[in-house]
Design a protein around this motif. Structure first.
Motif, PDB file in Angstrom:
ATOM      1  N   LEU A 164       7.862  -1.812  15.268  1.00 20.83           N
ATOM      2  CA  LEU A 164       6.702  -1.520  16.126  1.00 20.83           C
ATOM      3  C   LEU A 164       5.395  -1.662  15.350  1.00 20.83           C
ATOM      4  N   TYR A 165       5.445  -1.311  14.085  1.00 17.63           N
ATOM      5  CA  TYR A 165       4.265  -1.480  13.222  1.00 17.63           C
ATOM      6  C   TYR A 165       3.848  -2.947  13.206  1.00 17.63           C
ATOM      7  N   LEU A 166       4.830  -3.818  12.996  1.00 14.38           N
ATOM      8  CA  LEU A 166       4.523  -5.254  12.910  1.00 14.38           C
ATOM      9  C   LEU A 166       4.057  -5.820  14.245  1.00 14.38           C
ATOM     10  N   LEU A 167       4.476  -5.190  15.326  1.00 13.22           N
ATOM     11  CA  LEU A 167       4.047  -5.649  16.660  1.00 13.22           C
ATOM     12  C   LEU A 167       2.827  -4.863  17.145  1.00 13.22           C
ATOM     13  N   ASN A 168       2.215  -4.122  16.234  1.00  9.68           N
ATOM     14  CA  ASN A 168       0.983  -3.388  16.556  1.00  9.68           C
ATOM     15  C   ASN A 168       1.190  -2.420  17.727  1.00  9.68           C
ATOM     16  N   ALA A 169       2.331  -1.737  17.719  1.00  6.91           N
ATOM     17  CA  ALA A 169       2.658  -0.851  18.834  1.00  6.91           C
ATOM     18  C   ALA A 169       2.837   0.596  18.374  1.00  6.91           C
ATOM     19  N   LEU A 170       2.171   0.959  17.292  1.00  8.81           N
ATOM     20  CA  LEU A 170       2.241   2.349  16.817  1.00  8.81           C
ATOM     21  C   LEU A 170       0.880   3.021  16.955  1.00  8.81           C
ATOM     22  N   GLU A 171       0.937   4.336  17.088  1.00  8.41           N
ATOM     23  CA  GLU A 171      -0.315   5.110  17.066  1.00  8.41           C
ATOM     24  C   GLU A 171      -0.854   5.080  15.634  1.00  8.41           C
ATOM     25  N   LEU A 172      -2.127   5.412  15.524  1.00  4.74           N
ATOM     26  CA  LEU A 172      -2.779   5.367  14.215  1.00  4.74           C
ATOM     27  C   LEU A 172      -2.051   6.251  13.192  1.00  4.74           C
ATOM     28  N   ASN A 173      -1.703   7.486  13.614  1.00  7.96           N
ATOM     29  CA  ASN A 173      -1.056   8.388  12.651  1.00  7.96           C
ATOM     30  C   ASN A 173       0.319   7.867  12.226  1.00  7.96           C
ATOM     31  N   GLU A 174       1.004   7.171  13.151  1.00  9.85           N
ATOM     32  CA  GLU A 174       2.319   6.599  12.816  1.00  9.85           C
ATOM     33  C   GLU A 174       2.154   5.418  11.845  1.00  9.85           C
ATOM     34  N   ARG A 175       1.127   4.630  12.079  1.00  8.97           N
ATOM     35  CA  ARG A 175       0.843   3.505  11.172  1.00  8.97           C
ATOM     36  C   ARG A 175       0.537   4.031   9.772  1.00  8.97           C
ATOM     37  N   GLU A 176      -0.267   5.073   9.730  1.00  9.07           N
ATOM     38  CA  GLU A 176      -0.651   5.628   8.430  1.00  9.07           C
ATOM     39  C   GLU A 176       0.561   6.148   7.667  1.00  9.07           C
ATOM     40  N   GLU A 177       1.508   6.697   8.407  1.00 12.42           N
ATOM     41  CA  GLU A 177       2.729   7.201   7.763  1.00 12.42           C
ATOM     42  C   GLU A 177       3.519   6.048   7.121  1.00 12.42           C
ATOM     43  N   ILE A 178       3.625   4.941   7.877  1.00 12.46           N
ATOM     44  CA  ILE A 178       4.319   3.764   7.319  1.00 12.46           C
ATOM     45  C   ILE A 178       3.540   3.230   6.111  1.00 12.46           C
ATOM     46  N   ASP A 179       2.220   3.142   6.257  1.00 10.70           N
ATOM     47  CA  ASP A 179       1.387   2.656   5.141  1.00 10.70           C
ATOM     48  C   ASP A 179       1.607   3.513   3.891  1.00 10.70           C
ATOM     49  N   ARG A 180       1.685   4.822   4.116  1.00  9.41           N
ATOM     50  CA  ARG A 180       1.834   5.738   2.986  1.00  9.41           C
ATOM     51  C   ARG A 180       3.167   5.502   2.273  1.00  9.41           C
ATOM     52  N   LEU A 181       4.232   5.356   3.067  1.00 10.32           N
ATOM     53  CA  LEU A 181       5.563   5.139   2.475  1.00 10.32           C
ATOM     54  C   LEU A 181       5.623   3.815   1.711  1.00 10.32           C
ATOM     55  N   ILE A 182       5.012   2.783   2.288  1.00 14.93           N
ATOM     56  CA  ILE A 182       5.021   1.467   1.624  1.00 14.93           C
ATOM     57  C   ILE A 182       4.195   1.527   0.334  1.00 14.93           C
TER      58      ILE A 182
END
Lengths: 206, 255
Positions: free
Chosen positions: B12-30
């Motif tokens: 969903l991140y790659l398809l731009n289908a996450l909320e901002l806070n969810e994106r930030e969580e993925i960004d943080r883990l990466i």
């Protein structure tokens, strides 16, 4: 009147041994990262029909698609050293790069013209000129993906295709489809989960 | 979050289908190089990219390849000439001709086959016309440029056809010709900008098509104002940093 074509000077030797794009393309990228221009030429020969098809599908404008395809391979040349197999397959790296560049151009054009997606009626929908290597190694993947997409519910397929080829965020999708955000997100999630299952099953059968 | 959920979030991140806070969580883990997140993102990328296979493949115009190769050559010194090898192009051509013959015989026996052939011809013609339009657009842009120069490149032998170049610093350098004989296998033709002072500067390598037509669309970093002539020499495959043979075609830059 000029009616001439060009052919390039040097041709590449494919890395010996590997027989599929999955194994050849990383080798081309590694060679390109070392400055081997013929490796980039070989990668272009094998992948450009696929890349150009994606770019053209996103942009729906032949002139823009040609420029972006050229930019994609120029960027591949400049940043081949950035590719790492730990971040996914070479095919995925190339295709996601192509998608990203095409979406950048689409958004820039939309900002300039205020239009959503101009359709060029002269756009060729398919080409018979794909490279034989590509047909051999990628044709099966294409058939599997098309079959898998065809088995999704219409609303799942629509949401996924709009997100991938239209670059729409889930909030833009929700607005376009007239559906709540959560619904759109669920459609994409379920659709992708099903695609993964179908494609994995396809691989196992193969 | 279990691995499958994490991977689904990455899709969903790659398809731009996450909320901002969810994106930030993925960004943080990466950013933290979390091994599960890196693997999940790699697998998600592989799946999402496969959506590209839903698009019909489309061969780009033939000129794009030549433009690409000349663009990257302009960015890097010529690579060492590779060891002489059987031409993939020739090998491929042989197989292609054989395949076309086999297919062609089959097509004679069915009306449907002839329709397929007509469609293939139309596609080839379309590609050729698009190439032609692209060339004309480029030539027009060069000719309309304020610094435009046209150069006739001739040889000492009157029977050898001339080539013609159109050059503008911002718009590029175009070389055209017809009836040009191909250099022997393992050799190539190379275009040079000859400055008024100093050594020649490579502006690209090329081979004529099998019917003798030539088009090179390239760029030259050499300042047009300091150029005295253009020249073409035969060089080892892959090109040379400096001419290794006497240029066969030479043309002085007019004002």
């Amino acid at each position: 009147m000029l009616m001439v074509l060009a052919s390039s000077g040097s041709e590449a030797t494919p890395p010996t041994g590997p027989a599929t794009a999955e194994t050849r393309w990383p080798a081309y990228l590694a060679a390109a990262a070392r400055g081997d221009q013929s490796a980039l030429a070989s990668l272009y020969d094998e992948s450009s029909s696929l890349v150009h098809g994606v770019v053209q599908r996103i942009l729906m404008n032949p002139a823009d698609a040609e420029e972006v395809t050229l930019d994609v391979y120029t960027q591949i040349w400049r940043s081949a050293a950035d590719y790492s197999p730990q971040r996914g397959s070479a095919t995925a790296w190339i295709l996601m790069l192509a998608r990203s560049r095409a979406l950048d151009r689409l958004r820039s054009r939309q900002r300039r013209t205020g239009q959503e997606t101009p359709i060029d009626p002269g756009l060729p929908l398919a080409s018979s000129a794909a490279q034989p290597e590509e047909l051999a190694s990628l044709g099966q993947q294409r058939r599997h993906m098309k079959l898998a997409l065809a088995t999704l519910a219409d609303e799942q397929r629509e949401a996924i295709e709009l997100a991938y080829y239209g670059g729409l965020s889930h909030s833009e999708l929700a607005e376009k489809l007239g559906q709540p955000l959560g619904t759109v997100k669920t459609r994409i999630r379920l659709g992708m989960t099903k695609l993964r299952q179908l494609l994995t099953a396809g691989k196992e059968v193969r | 979050m279990d691995f499958e959920t994490l991977r689904s979030q990455c899709e969903l991140y790659l398809l731009n289908a996450l909320e901002l806070n969810e994106r930030e969580e993925i960004d943080r883990l990466i950013a933290a190089a979390d091994p599960d997140a890196l693997r999940a993102m790699a697998e998600a990328r592989d799946l999402v990219a496969q959506l590209s296979f839903a698009a019909e493949p489309a061969a780009p115009p033939a000129l794009l390849r030549s433009e690409l190769l000349n663009r990257i050559r302009a960015e890097a010194p010529p690579a060492p000439a590779p060891a002489r090898q059987p031409s993939r192009l020739l090998a491929f051509s042989g197989w292609a001709v054989a395949a076309v013959l086999v297919i062609g015989v089959g097509l004679l026996y069915s009306e449907r086959g002839s329709l397929y052939r007509a469609a293939g011809d139309a596609q080839q013609e379309l590609t050729r016309l698009r190439d032609e339009i692209r060339v004309q657009r480029k030539v027009l842009a060069v000719l309309m440029a304020r610094d435009s120069r046209t150069v006739r490149l001739a040889t000492q032998a009157p029977a050898v056809p001339q080539m013609r170049a159109y050059w503008s610093q911002p718009e590029g350098l175009i070389l055209t010709g017809s009836g040009i004989a191909a250099p022997p296998p393992g050799r190539t033709l190379q275009l040079w900008v000859v400055p008024k002072q100093g050594k020649p500067i490579s502006a690209g390598i090329f081979r004529p098509l099998s019917d003798g037509r030539v088009l090179l669309i390239t760029e030259s970093s050499a300042p047009i104002a300091s150029a005295a002539a253009l020249a073409i020499s035969e060089e080892p495959e892959g090109g040379s940093p400096q001419p290794t043979t006497t240029p066969a075609w030479v043309g002085a830059l007019g004002e």
